[in-house]
Each structure stands twice: as C-alpha cells, then as structure tokens.
Write an enzyme that holds these catalytic residues in place. Structure first.
Site, mmCIF file in Angstrom:
data_model
loop_
_atom_site.group_PDB
_atom_site.id
_atom_site.type_symbol
_atom_site.label_atom_id
_atom_site.label_comp_id
_atom_site.label_asym_id
_atom_site.label_seq_id
_atom_site.Cartn_x
_atom_site.Cartn_y
_atom_site.Cartn_z
ATOM 1 N N HIS A 141 0.842 -1.208 0.000
ATOM 2 C CA HIS A 141 0.000 0.000 0.000
ATOM 3 C C HIS A 141 0.877 1.258 0.000
ATOM 4 O O HIS A 141 0.627 2.207 -0.740
ATOM 5 C CB HIS A 141 -0.877 0.064 1.269
ATOM 6 C CG HIS A 141 -1.904 -1.020 1.383
ATOM 7 N ND1 HIS A 141 -2.090 -1.754 2.529
ATOM 8 C CD2 HIS A 141 -2.826 -1.468 0.500
ATOM 9 C CE1 HIS A 141 -3.079 -2.610 2.356
ATOM 10 N NE2 HIS A 141 -3.538 -2.467 1.134
ATOM 11 N N SER A 151 -3.005 -7.576 3.090
ATOM 12 C CA SER A 151 -3.286 -7.394 4.517
ATOM 13 C C SER A 151 -3.677 -8.717 5.157
ATOM 14 O O SER A 151 -3.310 -8.992 6.300
ATOM 15 C CB SER A 151 -4.413 -6.379 4.712
ATOM 16 O OG SER A 151 -4.019 -5.112 4.265
ATOM 17 N N LYS A 207 -16.553 -7.048 6.372
ATOM 18 C CA LYS A 207 -15.454 -7.872 6.897
ATOM 19 C C LYS A 207 -15.242 -7.587 8.388
ATOM 20 O O LYS A 207 -15.362 -6.443 8.811
ATOM 21 C CB LYS A 207 -14.150 -7.533 6.172
ATOM 22 C CG LYS A 207 -14.160 -7.794 4.683
ATOM 23 C CD LYS A 207 -12.810 -7.381 4.102
ATOM 24 C CE LYS A 207 -12.862 -7.174 2.613
ATOM 25 N NZ LYS A 207 -11.659 -6.532 2.083
ATOM 26 N N ARG A 265 -2.018 -6.307 -8.088
ATOM 27 C CA ARG A 265 -0.879 -7.173 -7.772
ATOM 28 C C ARG A 265 -0.695 -8.269 -8.807
ATOM 29 O O ARG A 265 0.402 -8.673 -9.102
ATOM 30 C CB ARG A 265 -1.078 -7.837 -6.405
ATOM 31 C CG ARG A 265 -0.884 -6.904 -5.256
ATOM 32 C CD ARG A 265 -1.436 -7.494 -4.014
ATOM 33 N NE ARG A 265 -2.841 -7.787 -4.207
ATOM 34 C CZ ARG A 265 -3.697 -8.044 -3.240
ATOM 35 N NH1 ARG A 265 -3.288 -8.098 -2.005
ATOM 36 N NH2 ARG A 265 -4.964 -8.278 -3.497
HETATM 37 O O1 PNS Z 1 -9.079 -2.910 0.259
HETATM 38 P P1 PNS Z 1 -10.405 -3.374 -0.267
HETATM 39 O O2 PNS Z 1 -11.190 -4.029 0.828
HETATM 40 O O3 PNS Z 1 -10.285 -4.225 -1.485
HETATM 41 O O4 PNS Z 1 -11.229 -2.034 -0.692
HETATM 42 C C1 PNS Z 1 -12.492 -2.133 -1.309
HETATM 43 C C2 PNS Z 1 -13.123 -0.743 -1.491
HETATM 44 C C3 PNS Z 1 -13.205 0.010 -0.191
HETATM 45 C C4 PNS Z 1 -12.290 0.056 -2.469
HETATM 46 C C5 PNS Z 1 -14.553 -0.983 -2.084
HETATM 47 O O5 PNS Z 1 -15.216 -1.920 -1.306
HETATM 48 C C6 PNS Z 1 -15.415 0.292 -2.172
HETATM 49 O O6 PNS Z 1 -15.122 1.194 -2.922
HETATM 50 N N1 PNS Z 1 -16.509 0.318 -1.384
HETATM 51 C C7 PNS Z 1 -17.417 1.461 -1.311
HETATM 52 C C8 PNS Z 1 -18.799 1.130 -1.892
HETATM 53 C C9 PNS Z 1 -18.836 1.407 -3.377
HETATM 54 O O7 PNS Z 1 -18.768 2.541 -3.805
HETATM 55 N N2 PNS Z 1 -18.883 0.319 -4.207
HETATM 56 C C10 PNS Z 1 -18.768 0.421 -5.645
HETATM 57 C C11 PNS Z 1 -20.102 0.526 -6.351
HETATM 58 S S1 PNS Z 1 -21.273 -0.720 -5.954
#
Ligand code: PNS
Length: 164
Positions: A17, A128, A41, A90
């Site tokens: 990150h 993570s 989660k 990744r």
């Molecule tokens: O590190 P992660 O858990 O892969 O991050 C995921 C994240 C936070 C980027 C994603 O879950 C997100 O953007 N959530 C917010 C809700 C949203 O806008 N979803 C997309 C349209 S449904």
C-alpha cells in the site's frame, strides 16, 4: 488541483500500500487515503486504529491525507472534489473484480476515472490478510509492513489472545 482518492480496508497498511501511496503522491497534487467504514469484513484493527497507523506511516508525505468514508465511493469523491480513484493491481487475479468496480464507478459518475498502478514486483505476493495470518502465527513482519507499525500489530495479536 488534481486530487486522487486511494480507497481500501488497510487492515493493516502494508508496504505494498505504502508503495502505491508514495508513487501516486508524486503524480497528484493531493492523495487522500481513505478507509471504508462499515465494511462487512470483521477487521483486526478498528477504523480509528487504522487511521492512526496510516497517519504514522504517511507523516512525511506532505500532500497525503488520511480519512475514512462510508457509502458510495463516487459520492465521497464528489464531496472531496476528487476525480481519480487509485487502485493497486498485484496480479491478474485482482483484475476481474477491479475491472468490474471501475466500470460500475464510471457508470455511477462518468467524470470519475480509475487509475490502476501495478504493484512493485517485490510486493506482488503481499496482502493485509497474509500479514494478519502471519502475525497471528508469530511470523516475522520485517519488510512486509512499515517498521514503525510492527509493534502495533504484535500488540494487537497479544491483546486478542488475552495477553497483557
Ligand atoms: O481494500 P479493499 O477491501 O479491497 O477495498 C475495497 C473498497 C473500499 C475500495 C470498495 O469496497 C469500495 O469502494 N466500497 C465502497 C462502496 C462502493 O462505492 N462500491 C462500488 C459501487 S457498488
């Protein structure tokens, strides 16, 4: 002013990150690293703890801000006057999900662009969840997460086990 948002869970922040944060901070005027609140989660660190860890490891990056958000990411970008989402890739396995999210976010707000950054090869295996598993099994976290947060992770594992 070009503002980008780097969203994620950051539970905890890893060197992978941090690599993306540093590289994107050289491209944008401001980068907001933002933690998703209310994720389904079950996290190891609370949002407040993750904010503290992120602030600790980005304190030398003057154009990086740390924040949290809930709800739709595109709405959060609008509120922050940002037009770019940064995501790290990744491996090919990340691609399908990220592609779907990028298209959905662009459909929700066509002004929003998602910029994918390839992770440095030395971090391509890092996540993570791997860090959490390794920490819970007593493994060495050197070179996987920033040095200054290694004690925080070990303390969290100790407390979770009911230690002092
Ligand atoms: O590190 P992660 O858990 O892969 O991050 C995921 C994240 C936070 C980027 C994603 O879950 C997100 O953007 N959530 C917010 C809700 C949203 O806008 N979803 C997309 C349209 S449904």
């Amino acid at each position: 002013m070009k503002i980008a948002v780097y969203p994620g869970s950051f539970d905890p922040v890893t060197n992978g990150h941090l690599d993306i944060i540093e590289r994107s901070s050289r491209i944008f005027d401001k980068v907001i690293v933002s933690i998703l609140k209310n994720s389904s989660k079950a996290p190891m660190f609370s949002v407040e703890e993750r904010l503290t860890l992120l602030r600790k490891v980005t304190r030398n990056l003057s154009n990086v801000e740390v924040d949290s958000f809930s709800g739709l990411l595109v709405n959060y970008l609008k509120q922050k006057e940002a037009e770019v989402i940064i995501k790290g890739l990744r491996a090919v396995s990340d691609f399908e999900y990220e592609f779907q999210m990028a298209l959905m976010n662009n459909k929700l707000n066509p002004k929003i662009e998602t910029l994918f950054m390839m992770t440095s090869s030395k971090y391509s295996y890092l996540s993570s969840s791997i860090v959490r598993e390794l920490a819970s099994l007593g493994g060495c976290l050197k070179e996987l997460v920033p040095e200054e947060i290694i004690p925080d992770i070990h303390n969290k594992v100790r407390h979770a086990r009911g230690g002092a």
